[in-house]
Design an enzyme around this catalytic site. Structure first.
Site, mmCIF file in Angstrom:
data_model
loop_
_atom_site.group_PDB
_atom_site.id
_atom_site.type_symbol
_atom_site.label_atom_id
_atom_site.label_comp_id
_atom_site.label_asym_id
_atom_site.label_seq_id
_atom_site.Cartn_x
_atom_site.Cartn_y
_atom_site.Cartn_z
ATOM 1 N N TYR A 171 8.453 -21.694 10.127
ATOM 2 C CA TYR A 171 7.267 -20.884 10.887
ATOM 3 C C TYR A 171 7.572 -21.236 12.178
ATOM 4 O O TYR A 171 6.995 -22.303 12.754
ATOM 5 C CB TYR A 171 6.095 -21.314 10.156
ATOM 6 C CG TYR A 171 4.877 -20.361 10.635
ATOM 7 C CD1 TYR A 171 4.402 -19.439 9.642
ATOM 8 C CD2 TYR A 171 3.999 -20.680 11.815
ATOM 9 C CE1 TYR A 171 3.344 -18.522 10.220
ATOM 10 C CE2 TYR A 171 3.194 -19.803 12.089
ATOM 11 C CZ TYR A 171 2.756 -18.808 11.276
ATOM 12 O OH TYR A 171 1.481 -17.817 11.717
ATOM 13 N N LEU A 221 2.824 2.164 -2.542
ATOM 14 C CA LEU A 221 2.903 2.882 -3.917
ATOM 15 C C LEU A 221 1.506 3.149 -4.429
ATOM 16 O O LEU A 221 1.451 3.997 -5.365
ATOM 17 C CB LEU A 221 3.672 2.011 -4.879
ATOM 18 C CG LEU A 221 4.886 1.456 -4.590
ATOM 19 C CD1 LEU A 221 5.418 0.560 -5.414
ATOM 20 C CD2 LEU A 221 5.924 2.697 -4.261
ATOM 21 N N GLY A 246 0.696 -1.192 -0.043
ATOM 22 C CA GLY A 246 -0.025 0.024 0.052
ATOM 23 C C GLY A 246 0.944 1.355 0.002
ATOM 24 O O GLY A 246 0.361 2.490 0.129
#
Ligand SMILES: Cc1cc2nc3c(=O)[nH]c(=O)nc-3n(C[C@H](O)[C@H](O)[C@H](O)COP(=O)(O)OP(=O)(O)OC[C@H]3O[C@@H](n4cnc5c(N)ncnc54)[C@H](O)[C@@H]3O)c2cc1C
Length: 567
Positions: free
Chosen positions: A469, A268, A266
Site C-alpha cells: 500500500y 450488475l 454496482g
C-alpha cells in the site's frame, strides 16, 4: 440519522486532525515536500459558490417512485446532490474543492427495504434511468460518479437499510442489510456478542454493501479474511430480477455466484442483504510494535510466520519513509522520559536501527489464543532481526488508526497532491515490485524537479504473498494539477502491472483502473464480464462506465500517462 461526510474532504465535519498535538509532524512534512511557511494556500471554495448542474428529469420515473416511496426518501436538493457526486480520491476532492460538480446526480433516493430496491430498479429499467448504488461514498476509484449524461441520473443511497436481520448462533453467521455503515454494524453485532472484524481505514463511513461490491480488505484481514472470504449468502437486485444465493457453507453447484456479485461495483445490480461469517467479540486486543533494520527483513519475518501457521490478527510493516512519517506524529517527550528515550535511541542506532521500519502486530481473540499466537509469532520476528518495542506503540496505533486520513485535507489546503495506490504480489515478486514502484516514483519527482514523498506498508499477508500500500505526495503544479496527478498514478499502476502485481488488491476498478482491465483479466476474461453485464443489465442502466471498458477501448498498450479520464 445518517452521518454525512464533509462535502469537500474526508470524514466527520466535526473532527479536525489534531496537528497542534503533534509538533514534529508539520516540520517533517514541510521538509519532505519542500513547503515553506508562505506556501500557496488552497482552501475549498465557499459552499455558496458551488453551482450544481441543471437537473434532468423523467416524468414517468418520478411518478412511479412517488407511488411507493415517501417524500423523505426522495431528494432533489443541492445539498444531497453535492454529497453524492463523488467518492474521496484526490481527483474527486480536487474537483469538488474547486466547485467542479458537473456529474452530480439529478436525484438521490433512500431505500428502506429490499422490496423498495426491487421497485426502484424496475422503474429505472422501465424509464431508462441511470442508477448508481451508493454506500458510504468512500471509494477512491470513481465508483459512484455518474458518467452518462444522456438520461436522468439517480443515485441510490443504501444507508437507511442497516439492520442486522438475524443471527444464527450455532453457525456463527449473521444476516445484515447492505447499507449498514461500519460503526453501526459492529455496534449492533457487538450488542449480540459478535463481531464481523472488518475494519478498513475507511471503516467510519463505508458500508457492508460497498465492501462487498469492491472486495474490500480490513486491517485484520490476516485473521478474518477479505470481505469476500466472509460472505456466505447474498441478495442482489438486478434489472432481470433478484438473485438470492443459498445459505450453505460450501457448494459445487457451478461457479460461485456470491463471488461473481462480490466486486461487481454496482454494475450488475444492488446488493441488499448478505449473510456473513461472524465471531465472538474478541476479549483481548493486544497490539505490539517491532522495529526492523530494513523493509526486506520485516517482510521475510511475516512470510516465515505465516508459512509456519503463526498468523496473528494483523501484520502491518511500514517502510523507512512511512516509519519516519509515523514517528513524526509522536508527541515529543520531556524531562526524565526524554532522557531515557534519547539513550534508548542511541542504543538502537548502535544496533543498526538508525532508520528503522516499524511493524505493528495485532493479537486478538480470547486470552489463550492471543497468548498462544504471541508465543509463536514474537520469537520468529526476533529471529529475523526484529526489536520488540512492547505494546505501548500498539496502544497508540489503536487510538489513532482512523485519524490519519484526515491529514490529507490539511495537505490539500496547502496546495499538495496526496493519494494512495495498492497492489498485491506473490512473495517471490513482492520486494522487487516494492523497489520498482518506490524507485520509479522517486525518479519521477527528480525528473520533474521537486521533492516528493513515497512511502509504503505491507497491509495484508497471505501464505502465498502480500499486499503493498503506497502513499505519494508532492506540491501541486498550479494549473496542471490533474495532469500531474495522473502522471504519477499511471506510472505507479504501470509499474505494478509490469512487475507481476495485481491492478488492485482492495480498492476495486471504478473508472480509474478500467484501462488496465484487459491486461489484468485477458480479453476472453473481459468478454465474460461483458456477458454478465449484458445478460443481467441489457439496457446498461446500472452504474454505467465502471469496471469493464467499452469494447472499442480494449488495448494492450499502456494508457497515455496524462489522460484525465473523466474529461
Ligand atoms: C481514507 C480512505 C481509506 C480507505 N481504506 C480502505 C481500506 O483499508 N480497505 C479497503 O478495502 N478500502 C479502503 N478504502 C476504499 C473504500 O473505503 C472501499 O472501496 C469501500 O469498500 C467502499 O465502501 P462504500 O460503502 O463507501 O462504497 P461506495 O464508495 O459508496 O461505493 C463503492 C462501489 O460499490 C458500489 N456499491 C456501493 N454499495 C452497493 C450496494 N449495496 N450494491 C451494489 N453496489 C454497491 C458503488 O456503486 C461503487 O461502485 C479507503 C478509502 C478512503 C477514502
Amino acid at each position: 440519522m445518517l452521518k454525512d461526510m464533509k462535502w469537500w474532504g474526508w470524514g466527520d465535519p466535526a473532527y479536525a486532525f489534531p496537528l497542534d498535538e503533534k509538533p514534529l509532524l508539520w516540520p517533517f512534512i514541510q521538509k519532505t515536500l519542500g513547503l515553506s511557511d508562505s506556501c500557496r494556500k488552497t482552501p475549498p471554495i465557499d459552499r455558496a459558490q458551488v453551482r450544481l448542474p441543471e437537473q434532468k428529469t423523467n416524468a414517468g420515473f418520478v411518478q412511479a417512485i412517488n407511488g411507493f416511496l415517501k417524500p423523505t426518501q426522495i431528494a432533489i436538493d443541492d445539498e444531497q446532490r453535492l454529497i453524492h457526486t463523488y467518492g474521496k480520491s484526490f481527483p474527486d476532492l480536487f474537483r469538488v474543492r474547486k466547485g467542479i460538480v458537473d456529474n452530480a446526480p439529478d436525484m438521490v433516493l433512500f431505500a428502506e427495504c429490499h422490496v423498495e430496491v426491487e421497485k426502484i430498479v424496475q422503474a429505472a429499467k422501465q424509464f431508462n434511468i441511470r442508477l448508481v448504488p451508493f454506500g458510504g461514498g468512500t471509494n477512491i476509484v470513481g465508483g459512484v460518479e455518474h458518467l452518462d449524461h444522456s438520461q436522468m441520473r439517480v443515485t441510490l443511497d443504501m444507508r437507511r437499510m442497516s439492520r442486522v436481520l438475524g443471527i444464527d448462533e450455532g453457525s456463527s453467521t449473521a444476516s445484515i442489510e447492505a447499507g449498514s455503515p461500519g460503526p453501526k454494524l459492529e455496534e449492533d453485532l457487538n450488542a449480540l456478542g459478535y463481531s464481523l472484524g472488518h475494519m478498513p481505514d475507511s471503516f467510519e463511513f463505508a458500508t457492508l454493501g460497498g465492501w462487498l461490491a469492491t472486495r474490500s480488505a480490513g486491517m485484520q484481514s490476516d485473521a478474518y479474511g477479505k470481505i469476500e472470504d466472509m460472505v456466505v449468502a447474498m441478495k442482489m437486485v438486478s434489472p432481470m430480477g433478484t438473485i438470492e444465493t443459498k445459505l450453505t457453507p460450501k457448494s459445487s453447484a457451478g461457479p460461485d455466484i456470491d463471488q461473481i456479485i462480490c466486486g461487481s461495483e454496482g454494475t450488475l445490480g444492488v446488493i441488499t442483504e448478505a449473510t456473513m461469517k461472524v465471531h465472538p467479540v474478541p476479549p483481548v486486543k493486544d497490539y505490539h510494535g517491532v522495529l526492523f533494520r530494513d523493509f526486506e527483513s520485516g517482510s521475510e519475518a511475516i512470510h516465515e510466520a505465516i508459512s509456519r501457521n503463526a498468523s496473528p490478527t494483523m501484520f502491518r510493516l511500514q517502510d523507512i519513509a512511512e516509519t519516519g512519517l509515523a514517528f513524526s506524529m509522536k508527541k515529543p517527550s520531556t524531562g526524565f522520559t526524554k532522557m531515557i528515550e534519547t539513550q534508548y535511541k542511541k542504543y538502537l542506532k548502535s544496533k543498526g536501527f538508525a532508520t528503522p521500519c516499524l511493524m505493528m502486530i495485532g493479537f486478538e481473540g480470547d486470552a489463550d489464543h492471543a497468548a498462544d499466537m504471541r508465543r509463536k509469532v514474537l520469537p520468529i520476528v526476533k529471529n529475523r532481526g526484529g526489536h520488540h518495542l512492547g505494546n505501548s506503540v500498539g496502544k497508540t496505533f489503536q487510538k489513532n488508526k482512523f485519524a490519519v486520513p484526515y491529514l490529507r485535507d490539511i495537505l490539500m489546503n496547502h496546495g499538495c497532491m496526496v493519494d494512495v495506490a495498492e497492489t498485491a504480489a506473490v512473495w517471490s515478486k513482492l520486494m522487487p515490485l516494492y523497489r520498482a514502484a518506490r524507485d520509479t516514483i522517486q525518479a519521477q519527482f527528480k525528473k520533474e524537479g521537486y521533492p516528493g514523498y513515497i512511502g509504503c506498508h505491507i497491509s495484508h499477508s497471505y501464505v502465498d504473498g502480500a499486499s503493498l500500500y503506497f502513499t505519494f505526495a508532492a506540491q501541486q503544479i498550479e494549473g496542471k494539477e490533474l495532469e500531474q496527478y495522473y502522471r504519477f498514478k499511471r506510472l505507479i499502476t504501470e509499474t505494478f502491472m509490469q512487475n507481476g502485481g495485481t491492478l488492485t488488491h482492495h480498492h476495486a476498478v471504478g473508472y480509474e483502473h478500467r484501462p488496465w482491465m484487459e491486461r489484468e483479466v485477458t480479453r476472453p476474461g473481459l468478454t465474460l464480464l461483458r456477458g454478465l453485464k449484458s445478460t443481467l443489465d441489457p439496457s446498461g442502466i446500472m452504474n454505467p462506465g465502471k469496471l469493464v471498458p467499452p469494447e472499442d477501448k480494449d488495448s494492450n498498450s499502456p494508457t497515455p500517462a496524462t489522460t484525465v479520464p473523466f474529461e
